[in-house]
Write an enzyme that holds these catalytic residues in place. Structure first.
Site, PDB file in Angstrom:
ATOM      1  N   GLU A   1       0.825  -1.213   0.000  1.00  0.00           N
ATOM      2  CA  GLU A   1       0.000   0.000   0.000  1.00  0.00           C
ATOM      3  C   GLU A   1       0.862   1.267   0.000  1.00  0.00           C
ATOM      4  O   GLU A   1       0.809   2.071   0.938  1.00  0.00           O
ATOM      5  CB  GLU A   1      -0.955  -0.003   1.197  1.00  0.00           C
ATOM      6  CG  GLU A   1      -1.869  -1.212   1.218  1.00  0.00           C
ATOM      7  CD  GLU A   1      -3.037  -1.076   2.185  1.00  0.00           C
ATOM      8  OE1 GLU A   1      -3.070  -0.107   2.966  1.00  0.00           O
ATOM      9  OE2 GLU A   1      -3.941  -1.928   2.136  1.00  0.00           O
TER      10      GLU A   1
ATOM     11  N   GLU B   1      -4.726  -8.868   0.509  1.00  0.00           N
ATOM     12  CA  GLU B   1      -5.393  -8.651   1.799  1.00  0.00           C
ATOM     13  C   GLU B   1      -6.879  -8.527   1.550  1.00  0.00           C
ATOM     14  O   GLU B   1      -7.305  -7.883   0.594  1.00  0.00           O
ATOM     15  CB  GLU B   1      -4.946  -7.343   2.475  1.00  0.00           C
ATOM     16  CG  GLU B   1      -3.594  -7.393   3.100  1.00  0.00           C
ATOM     17  CD  GLU B   1      -3.184  -6.068   3.742  1.00  0.00           C
ATOM     18  OE1 GLU B   1      -4.071  -5.281   4.156  1.00  0.00           O
ATOM     19  OE2 GLU B   1      -1.971  -5.830   3.815  1.00  0.00           O
TER      20      GLU B   1
END
Ligand code: BGP
Length: 475
Positions: free
Chosen positions: A171, A369
């Protein structure tokens, strides 16, 4: 409702993820080895839920053997975590390896492989050394890009013979968006120029590390783990569609396009110029990005994002914010995870998969995720003390189903990884919302206990069958 059983392909990843800073704890950490997260926690502890943070986390660094045994019990095929850059070195400028920390990684990798679990390693899950933030303004500096590549080189020298699946970032948009765009996290500075500079330097760093890995002739792959938000416009009216497209440019395509296509979208560059966002880049950097695209992407997907055209004016005295072009939109009647305040919409997996198939060359990818954070999970314990997390089983089942459906429809989806293996520490929320297959009992020396979902996950691995209830309209 009807029940359906779907076969999970043999080579499909059924894994779980975590990161170094969210699990390891500071045991053995030396002076000067703070990461950005550690510095934030030390400077601003009151914003961390109940005071928990990275200091002890789940104490994984001391308890990894016990945890790897639990991974095996829960049937994981793969485990993804990060190496903490701030701890891997004792001197960031001269890239001196901390032999104690490095030896722990050797032991962890060996233990995982001995138990039949493939490690996947990420080089940065927000663990920028605090010293480099202080001295160089972190990712705002080209010097830090250079130091990161040298750190990567040391990591590869040490582990590339054992680990074949590497990721440059987790991220990469998050820290600078929360700090420099939204000014919601320490050190709270709204500065759009810095935001874009960090984005660009992380894109550049990814390309340089991909190049390094290939030039050295290591076998394996280098990818990156992104969190594009699947964004739906409120309506099909042109103003709402435009709001969604612009949101997508600033928060999704700013990383997806350079990583997979090797270039920034022209529309994004035009908007940055229009709003006088200043960032430094040159042709040589752009051609490095063009020439060194990633092998695969991990995609973190939690909830859908919905936007509508803005109805209010922007304050011209603060720096430009992309929200000039959109407002968030809450879908009436949506399904919610109330603990986290996030809408539940499993279709985001399928929609992202189709986008990667159709707009991004059907690059190999996997769900890196996805998960459900729930507050006060102890209330769901049965008489034996096991958390009966049927809501998590439903959540995983529905999202995994969308990934399998997308794969059957030609998406290059390699697997599914849950966030997270155990409950762990999140930025600010700390242990408030529990994500794990494994409970961490903070009242009892962080004792580990398998939740009902861990047994269910194991049975997915053993049978390679997913049985779920499917809405008639979904079939
Ligand atoms: C992802 C991060 C993870 C983790 C997860 C849950 O965005 O990659 O590191 O923190 O979110 O976050 P939260 O606990 O804030 O719900």
């Amino acid at each position: 409702m009807s029940k359906q059983t779907i076969t999970i392909p043999d080579d499909f990843i059924l894994g779980a993820a975590a990161s170094a800073w969210q699990t390891e704890g500071w045991s053995g950490k030396k002076a000067g080895q703070d990461s950005y997260l550690d510095a934030w926690y030390k400077n601003d502890r009151h914003v961390w839920h109940n005071g928990y943070g990275p200091a002890v986390a789940t104490d994984f660094i001391n308890r990894y053997k016990e945890d790897v045994a639990l991974m095996k019990a829960a049937g994981l095929t793969h485990y993804r975590t990060s190496i903490n850059w701030a701890r891997f070195l004792t001197d960031y400028e001269n890239v001196v390896v901390d032999e104690d920390y490095a030896a722990y990684y050797d032991r962890l990798i060996d233990e995982l492989q001995a138990q039949g679990i493939e490690p996947m390693l990420c080089l940065e899950h927000y663990e920028l050394p605090a010293a480099l933030l202080e001295k160089y303004d972190g990712w705002g500096s080209k010097k830090v890009v250079e130091l990161y590549v040298r750190y990567a080189e040391k990591v590869f020298e040490r582990y590339a013979s054992k680990v074949t699946r590497w990721f440059t970032f987790n991220e990469p948009i998050v820290v600078q968006t929360r700090v420099y765009l939204d000014a919601l996290r320490w050190p709270y500075e709204q500065n759009t120029d810095k935001w874009m500079q960090w984005n660009h330097h992380k894109n550049l760093a990814t390309a340089k590390v991909v190049k390094l890995f290939r030039d050295k002739g290591y076998s394996g792959t280098v990818g990156t783990i992104l969190n594009p938000e699947v964004t739906y416009p409120r309506s099909s009216a042109p103003h709402d569609v435009k709001a969604a497209e612009i949101y997508d440019l600033f928060f999704n395509r700013v990383f997806l396009d350079p990583a997979i296509k090797g270039e920034y979208p022209a529309e994004l560059l035009a908007l940055l110029a229009k709003h006088q966002v200043r960032w430094e880049y040159d042709d040589e950097e752009l051609s490095l990005i063009a020439g060194n695209r990633v092998d695969e992407v991990g995609i973190n997907l939690y909830y859908p994002h919905r936007v509508k055209a803005p109805s209010r004016a922007w304050n011209p005295e603060t720096p430009f914010h992309p929200a000039f072009y959109y407002e968030h939109f809450d879908l009436p009647g949506r399904r919610m995870n109330k603990s986290r305040g996030w809408e539940i919409q499993p279709r985001i997996i399928y929609d992202m998969a189709m986008r990667l198939k159709n707009e991004y060359d059907n690059i190999p990818w996997f769900v890196a995720e996805n998960g459900m954070g729930i507050e006060d999970e102890a209330q769901f314990k049965n008489a034996e003390g096991q958390i009966q997390d049927d809501y998590r089983i439903t959540f995983i089942g529905e999202h995994l189903h969308q990934a399998l459906k997308a794969r059957a429809d030609g998406a290059n989806c390699q697997g599914y990884m849950l966030w997270a293996f155990t409950d762990n520490v999140s930025p600010m929320n700390a242990f408030k919302n529990r994500y794990g297959l494994i409970e961490i009992d903070l009242e009892n020396q962080r004792q580990r206990r398998m939740k009902k979902s861990a047994h269910w996950y194991r049975q997915l691995r053993d049978t390679h069958q997913l049985t779920i209830n499917i809405d008639d309209e979904e079939k």
